[in-house]
Motif scaffolding. Structure first.
Motif, PDB file in Angstrom:
ATOM      1  N   GLN A 946      32.397  10.749  22.613  1.00 14.06           N
ATOM      2  CA  GLN A 946      32.605  10.545  21.182  1.00 14.06           C
ATOM      3  C   GLN A 946      33.984  11.030  20.761  1.00 14.06           C
ATOM      4  O   GLN A 946      34.682  10.363  19.989  1.00 14.06           O
ATOM      5  CB  GLN A 946      31.523  11.283  20.399  1.00 14.06           C
ATOM      6  CG  GLN A 946      30.123  10.711  20.577  1.00 14.06           C
ATOM      7  CD  GLN A 946      29.080  11.484  19.788  1.00 14.06           C
ATOM      8  OE1 GLN A 946      29.355  11.938  18.665  1.00 14.06           O
ATOM      9  NE2 GLN A 946      27.890  11.643  20.357  1.00 14.06           N
ATOM     10  N   PHE A 947      34.390  12.181  21.308  1.00  6.92           N
ATOM     11  CA  PHE A 947      35.701  12.707  20.965  1.00  6.92           C
ATOM     12  C   PHE A 947      36.803  11.750  21.426  1.00  6.92           C
ATOM     13  O   PHE A 947      37.755  11.456  20.685  1.00  6.92           O
ATOM     14  CB  PHE A 947      35.883  14.089  21.600  1.00  6.92           C
ATOM     15  CG  PHE A 947      37.202  14.729  21.291  1.00  6.92           C
ATOM     16  CD1 PHE A 947      37.387  15.437  20.104  1.00  6.92           C
ATOM     17  CD2 PHE A 947      38.281  14.609  22.170  1.00  6.92           C
ATOM     18  CE1 PHE A 947      38.624  16.006  19.815  1.00  6.92           C
ATOM     19  CE2 PHE A 947      39.506  15.177  21.887  1.00  6.92           C
ATOM     20  CZ  PHE A 947      39.676  15.893  20.690  1.00  6.92           C
ATOM     21  N   VAL A 948      36.661  11.281  22.654  1.00  9.98           N
ATOM     22  CA  VAL A 948      37.676  10.375  23.203  1.00  9.98           C
ATOM     23  C   VAL A 948      37.731   9.082  22.407  1.00  9.98           C
ATOM     24  O   VAL A 948      38.810   8.582  22.050  1.00  9.98           O
ATOM     25  CB  VAL A 948      37.380  10.104  24.682  1.00  9.98           C
ATOM     26  CG1 VAL A 948      38.286   8.993  25.218  1.00  9.98           C
ATOM     27  CG2 VAL A 948      37.553  11.369  25.505  1.00  9.98           C
ATOM     28  N   LEU A 949      36.551   8.514  22.075  1.00 11.57           N
ATOM     29  CA  LEU A 949      36.526   7.255  21.333  1.00 11.57           C
ATOM     30  C   LEU A 949      37.029   7.446  19.908  1.00 11.57           C
ATOM     31  O   LEU A 949      37.671   6.559  19.333  1.00 11.57           O
ATOM     32  CB  LEU A 949      35.114   6.681  21.343  1.00 11.57           C
ATOM     33  CG  LEU A 949      34.605   6.210  22.725  1.00 11.57           C
ATOM     34  CD1 LEU A 949      33.161   5.747  22.637  1.00 11.57           C
ATOM     35  CD2 LEU A 949      35.493   5.082  23.254  1.00 11.57           C
ATOM     36  N   LEU A 993      28.449   5.619  21.100  1.00 10.84           N
ATOM     37  CA  LEU A 993      29.491   4.671  20.722  1.00 10.84           C
ATOM     38  C   LEU A 993      29.525   4.465  19.218  1.00 10.84           C
ATOM     39  O   LEU A 993      30.600   4.467  18.598  1.00 10.84           O
ATOM     40  CB  LEU A 993      29.244   3.344  21.451  1.00 10.84           C
ATOM     41  CG  LEU A 993      30.237   2.218  21.154  1.00 10.84           C
ATOM     42  CD1 LEU A 993      31.632   2.580  21.645  1.00 10.84           C
ATOM     43  CD2 LEU A 993      29.773   0.908  21.789  1.00 10.84           C
ATOM     44  N   LEU A 994      28.339   4.284  18.603  1.00  7.71           N
ATOM     45  CA  LEU A 994      28.281   4.043  17.159  1.00  7.71           C
ATOM     46  C   LEU A 994      28.763   5.251  16.382  1.00  7.71           C
ATOM     47  O   LEU A 994      29.460   5.114  15.369  1.00  7.71           O
ATOM     48  CB  LEU A 994      26.865   3.664  16.767  1.00  7.71           C
ATOM     49  CG  LEU A 994      26.376   2.291  17.280  1.00  7.71           C
ATOM     50  CD1 LEU A 994      24.912   2.068  16.907  1.00  7.71           C
ATOM     51  CD2 LEU A 994      27.248   1.170  16.711  1.00  7.71           C
ATOM     52  N   ARG A 995      28.373   6.442  16.799  1.00  9.25           N
ATOM     53  CA  ARG A 995      28.809   7.640  16.083  1.00  9.25           C
ATOM     54  C   ARG A 995      30.327   7.758  16.073  1.00  9.25           C
ATOM     55  O   ARG A 995      30.929   8.227  15.113  1.00  9.25           O
ATOM     56  CB  ARG A 995      28.215   8.882  16.743  1.00  9.25           C
ATOM     57  CG  ARG A 995      26.706   9.016  16.603  1.00  9.25           C
ATOM     58  CD  ARG A 995      26.242  10.406  17.047  1.00  9.25           C
ATOM     59  NE  ARG A 995      24.795  10.500  17.087  1.00  9.25           N
ATOM     60  CZ  ARG A 995      24.061  10.410  18.186  1.00  9.25           C
ATOM     61  NH1 ARG A 995      24.678  10.232  19.346  1.00  9.25           N
ATOM     62  NH2 ARG A 995      22.763  10.497  18.130  1.00  9.25           N
ATOM     63  N   ALA A 996      30.962   7.304  17.203  1.00  8.31           N
ATOM     64  CA  ALA A 996      32.405   7.489  17.320  1.00  8.31           C
ATOM     65  C   ALA A 996      33.194   6.382  16.640  1.00  8.31           C
ATOM     66  O   ALA A 996      34.238   6.649  16.022  1.00  8.31           O
ATOM     67  CB  ALA A 996      32.788   7.572  18.797  1.00  8.31           C
ATOM     68  N   VAL A 997      32.734   5.140  16.695  1.00 11.73           N
ATOM     69  CA  VAL A 997      33.600   4.027  16.309  1.00 11.73           C
ATOM     70  C   VAL A 997      33.075   3.192  15.153  1.00 11.73           C
ATOM     71  O   VAL A 997      33.828   2.362  14.603  1.00 11.73           O
ATOM     72  CB  VAL A 997      33.836   3.100  17.526  1.00 11.73           C
ATOM     73  CG1 VAL A 997      34.376   3.890  18.718  1.00 11.73           C
ATOM     74  CG2 VAL A 997      32.569   2.358  17.936  1.00 11.73           C
TER      75      VAL A 997
END
Length: 1114
Positions: A946-949, A993-997
């Motif tokens: 999540q951090f990276v995305l 993925l959703l949380r990040a992007v």
């Protein structure tokens, strides 16, 4: 020729005469005295005939050979004709089968047999002459000629017996008549027909010429034996003996003419063994017959040869042929007489000197000289009868032709003499040459034959000093040295220099003590100054010098002055590489022959060797390293304990060269030599570290090979082992070798065997089977990382220090020119392996020299990269390969609380992601982030991914003035591939993925211009998400998306009402069922916005809300 003269018309007359004589003898002699030859004490009935049971005769076995030394049992030699004072005689029944003993003693019978002998001799001559009318019918031809010859031989044996017993008074007349008959019939023409009448069938041969030839041999020797026992004048015996020798020489000359010149050295001058036997009989019996005149066979032989020459033509060609024939027959006769009990050879006068002088004056060609020397050499060396005058004559003749090739070919192009490739080869060649006892190789030049003969003669001369010939050596050497001057030496061409070298070597190799001779010869060779010679001659002279230097070393002679002069001449030609190569080729041999290295061998190690190594090729360098290796091995022997000068020369001249070549060279000898120099050094640890931590060698296996040699030498030197390298150094070299090479490399595999025995390695409890896998580095650093997790802070600190010792100066391991090769991939993989497995050990906070920081600033986040410079070559592919592993390794560190780590992670994503678009394959490009998403799903709810995305979309999907960034398309493609990689049951990956992007994607749709391509890409991505099987099954994912929409309403509805509703309408068109539950919330939020504005209903908001309601169902 009147055969009726010997025809017996009435045999009854012979029988009547025999009966009368017998009756008279019986009347006059008492009965007890009738037996003439009866011995005292024998019985009356006993046979008193004690003669030979056979009739000695010649029975040919074919052509003679030089090695055939045995004679038939039926011959004269085997039956004692050379051993007894009186020749043996045969029994009466062997002498004649037609008459008994008493009959043979009757004068009429003897006269009859004499007539038959004369008739048989003439029959044989007539048959050979072609008078066929006297030959017997064909059915009897197999025996008639043998019987005819045998009857004559039997008569000679009868004369031998009755003459010895003085029975027949007419025996002398019969013998003279037969001798005169044979002498009259045997002329040169007759011998021309008879000389080749040998036959392998022997006496079964049917040819009359065979039986006549062998009969004449038998009759001649028996005639001489009978003549020597008679009271005839010795001049008559001498005359008949000379006539016999003349005939034998004539036969041999005919035999010589049937031979090719090269055949002479391998063939006998005697036509058959019968002829050889006759020569032997004459050689043995002549001194006994002529003891009063003190003549021997050799004087008679030389007289016969001179008589034969008088019949030859007077020309150079005839003279050369005569001397060649002379030498051939002389050698065969000398070999025939060469027996330990034969004194005729010891006192023989071969006349080699005078005959050689005549031969050389006839201007022989090269092949004639070679053959003549092969025929002369055995006489010079046989039984210690060497004649230095012969060598002096040859030298006087040959020294004028030193510059000639001595080529025997007349139709082929002249070639240079066969030179040797090195000084050692010269010594070996001529050592083997002088070891030969015989010289029968016509491929050798006449000068080489002379050098061999000279060397063999000089070996014999010391044994002759006791015989008053001790000054012959000095005389011979003086004659040789007198022909050499500095001017003549410099005038030598390549063949001349070669001949001088072989002459000098044969002189030296024939001496046991070289104390006086070696300095003279080397000074003469030094007169050939290298700077005064063209290049080709320089190398040849250098080979000669090295040959002499090897002999100096072999005989323990001081060579410091010699070596100094040689190196001075080499320096005068600027250390010419070709000449230096000749010097180098002999270094190892000189070092191996040295004992205490106190004779100047250390002078061979000098600046010239450095110059040569820098200029020559790889193979030539290896010869230097091999010689130095052999030298250092010798220095380790006890007898070289005082070789301080050599060790100092190694440190002064070779060690600096080795340091340079260790880095620049590829030879496998260099690590071995480095290890041996470490063993010789006083400060061994310091020298070893300088090799290991200096510039990286071009030979990437050099460090591993060095450590292996050090460890093996330590184990082999049990009494006083050299200090072993520390465990940290061994492991450092092992790790570096695994990075630069492979685990299957021979050097790495050898080093691994030592590594597994280290205590530090065993503490990690690594399964040895894991080292046999594809990448042992993973097993090692994985074990090191697990050990750090199990320990406390103190243990982690110790392990961190160890790790940094293992990878000390790792930034120097990768040569810049090898970045694009497979080595670059292995090195970057090594960085990722260390950071992933040992993150807490590789990263030390606030320490710029830690592995993590050096990896970033030197390889992963360089200044050029952060400045926007595009990476070169395959670097993006290399980083792309290790990127997920690298991110996961950083993820194990406190990147959220450590500002440096967080910044580093952010910079990696920011600067490397744009460079991952090196391939049109979207799936390949997205692999690092896809791998990270799936690998991070199991821990901390995908916090790292999540951090990276978040960093990814936060940097590249931001909208500035309604314009998308340059790399927004790449990032959207990456996200699309990540969504496609999620399986239907992988809900956790989807939620991460959703949380990040999700929120950044919606904001991008809101604020980017409607005409921007990225807006359509994001909407397509959103359509892909909401249509995904995992999304449809996952209620948490739907709730998460709705929560993000609510959060955006709270954040942007009041200020960006139109953008927000446009985004909702687009989403509703894609997935109305997702947004339907959100409609009440949107209405409420729109009412609250109107209330805050205080202007009543907002027409714009109502229109947007109305359009949204039209899209959504119900």
């Amino acid at each position: 020729m009147d055969y009726d003269l010997f025809q017996s018309d009435d045999d009854e007359d012979i029988l009547t005469a025999f009966n009368v004589a017998t009756q008279r003898l019986q009347q006059e002699t008492p009965s007890h005295q009738m037996e003439l030859d009866k011995e005292p004490g024998e019985d009356d009935d006993e046979d008193d005939d004690d003669g030979l049971d056979i009739l000695p005769e010649f029975n040919c076995t074919g052509r003679d050979t030089p090695k055939a030394n045995s004679y038939p049992r039926a011959g004269f030699v085997r039956n004692g004709f050379t051993q007894h004072h009186h020749p043996p005689y045969s029994k009466w029944e062997q002498i004649c089968s037609d008459f008994n003993k008493e009959q043979l003693q009757v004068a009429a019978v003897t006269h009859y047999l004499y007539n038959e002998a004369c008739k048989n001799i003439q029959k044989l001559f007539a048959a050979v002459a072609g008078q066929q009318q006297l030959q017997a019918p064909t059915t009897l031809s197999h025996s008639i000629w043998y019987k005819t010859r045998q009857q004559v031989t039997q008569f000679y044996h009868l004369l031998l017996r009755i003459h010895d017993g003085h029975i027949c008074t007419e025996a002398t007349r019969f013998l003279e008549d037969l001798r005169q008959l044979l002498n009259n019939l045997l002329d040169a023409d007759a011998w021309k027909v008879l000389y080749f009448a040998e036959h392998s069938k022997g006496n079964e041969c049917q040819a009359p010429a065979y039986h006549l030839y062998h009969g004449v041999l038998e009759w001649r020797i028996l005639d001489l034996i009978l003549l020597s026992g008679a009271d005839a004048p010795q001049t008559l015996l001498l005359s008949q003996l000379e006539r016999t020798l003349d005939d034998l020489v004539l036969c041999a000359s005919h035999h010589y003419r049937s031979k090719h010149r090269p055949e002479l050295i391998h063939t006998s001058a005697f036509m058959c063994r019968c002829t050889k036997e006759l020569w032997l009989l004459l050689a043995q019996l002549a001194p006994k017959w002529l003891h009063q005149s003190q003549l021997d066979i050799w004087e008679l032989f030389h007289k016969a040869m001179q008589g034969h020459r008088s019949n030859e033509a007077d020309s150079n060609a005839a003279s050369l042929a005569f001397h060649e024939f002379y030498a051939w027959l002389r050698l065969s006769l000398a070999r025939l007489c060469d027996s330990p009990d034969n004194e005729s050879l010891a006192a023989a006068n071969f006349q080699t000197g005078s005959l050689l002088k005549q031969f050389l004056s006839s201007q022989p060609d090269e092949q004639q000289r070679r053959v003549y020397l092969c025929l002369l050499a055995p006489l010079e060396l046989q039984r210690g009868r060497s004649d230095p005058d012969v060598l002096c004559q040859l030298w006087e003749y040959l020294h004028r032709s030193l510059n000639c090739n001595f080529s025997a070919g007349t139709e082929q192009l002249e070639q240079l003499p066969l030179t040797c490739p090195s000084g050692a080869a010269y010594v070996e060649r001529y050592s083997k040459l002088l070891a030969r006892d015989q010289l029968e190789d016509l491929n050798l030049s006449s000068f080489t034959m002379y050098a061999w003969l000279l060397g063999r003669t000089l070996k014999l001369l010391p044994a002759q000093q006791q015989q008053g010939r001790g000054n012959q050596r000095q005389k011979l050497l003086g004659r040789i040295f007198s022909k050499f001057s500095a001017a003549k030496l410099l005038a030598l061409n390549e063949p001349g220099i070669h001949h001088v070298i072989e002459l000098f070597l044969c002189l030296l190799l024939s001496h046991e003590d070289l104390t006086e001779l070696a300095p003279k010869l080397r000074e003469m060779l030094l007169c050939l100054a290298l700077e005064k010679l063209p290049p080709v001659r320089r190398t040849l002279v250098a080979k000669g010098h090295m040959a002499l230097l090897l002999l100096h070393a072999r005989h323990r002679l001081a060579m410091d002055d010699y070596v100094a002069k040689l190196l001075g001449q080499l320096a005068a030609i600027r250390n010419d590489v070709e000449v230096a190569a000749i010097f180098v080729g002999s270094l190892q041999s000189v070092f191996e022959l040295a004992d205490d290295f106190a004779r100047g061998e250390q002078l061979l190690l000098g600046p010239w060797l450095t110059h040569y190594v820098e200029k020559c090729g790889q193979a030539s360098q290896d010869r230097v390293w091999q010689a130095l290796h052999a030298l250092i091995q010798r220095l380790g022997e006890p007898r070289a304990s005082n070789a301080g000068g050599m060790k100092e020369a190694l440190q002064q001249h070779i060690l600096p060269l080795l340091r340079t070549q260790y880095v620049a060279g590829h030879s496998t000898w260099l690590p071995r030599l480095a290890a041996e120099f470490v063993g010789l050094a006083k400060e061994r640890e310091k020298l070893m570290v300088s090799f290991l931590q200096g510039p990286e060698p071009a030979n990437m296996a050099a460090s591993a090979q060095l450590i292996v040699h050090l460890l093996e030498e330590r184990s082999s030197q049990a009494p006083s082992p050299s200090p072993s390298p520390s465990s940290a150094i061994v492991l450092q070299v092992w790790i570096k070798s695994l990075v630069l090479l492979t685990a299957q490399h021979e050097s790495v595999a050898s080093l691994t065997g030592h590594v597994v025995q280290l205590e530090e390695f065993q503490q990690l409890a690594i399964d040895p089977a894991s080292l046999a896998g594809r990448e042992p580095l993973c097993a090692f650093f994985g074990a090191l990382g697990r050990r750090a997790q199990q320990g406390d802070a103190r243990i982690r600190m110790q392990l961190s220090h160890r790790l940094h010792a293992y990878v000390n100066h790792f930034e120097l391991w990768l040569p810049p020119d090898r970045l694009r090769s497979e080595l670059g991939s292995r090195f970057y993989s090594f960085l990722a392996i260390v950071i992933y497995n040992c993150p807490s050990l590789a990263y030390v906070r606030s320490k710029p020299s830690c592995f993590f920081h050096l990896s970033m600033v030197r390889f992963l986040l360089t200044t050029q990269l952060q400045a926007g410079v595009t990476p070169e070559g395959r670097l993006p592919q290399l980083v792309h390969k290790i990127f997920p592993v690298l991110l996961q390794g950083i993820g194990r560190l406190p990147y959220r609380t450590d500002a440096y780590l967080g910044k580093t992670l952010e910079q990696l994503i920011l600067h490397w992601t744009p460079h991952f678009s090196f391939s049109p394959n979207a799936k390949l490009v997205a692999r690092p982030y896809t791998t990270l998403l799936h690998a991070d799903a199991g821990g901390d709810d995908g916090e790292l991914s999540q951090f990276v995305l978040q960093q990814l979309v936060g940097h590249f999907l931001v909208v500035v003035r309604r314009k998308a960034g340059n790399h927004s398309g790449l990032v959207i493609t990456l996200l699309q591939q990540m969504v496609e990689s999620i399986a239907a049951e992988q809900e956790q990956q989807l939620l991460s993925l959703l949380r990040a992007v999700h929120t950044p994607l919606l904001e991008h749709v809101m604020f980017v211009d409607e005409l921007e391509h990225s807006r359509g890409q994001v909407l397509s991505l959103h359509r892909l998400i909401v249509s995904h099987d995992c999304f449809r099954r996952s209620q948490p994912a739907r709730e998460l998306c709705l929560s993000h929409l609510r959060a955006l309403a709270d954040k942007h509805l009041a200020h960006c009402t139109y953008f927000y509703f446009q985004m909702l309408i687009k989403l509703a068109e894609q997935s109305p069922e997702l947004l339907t539950p959100l409609l009440p919330f949107v209405r409420e939020q729109a009412r609250l916005v109107e209330l805050k504005r205080g202007a009543g209903e907002d027409v714009g908001i109502r229109k947007c809300l109305q359009r949204l309601e039209q899209v959504l169902p119900g």
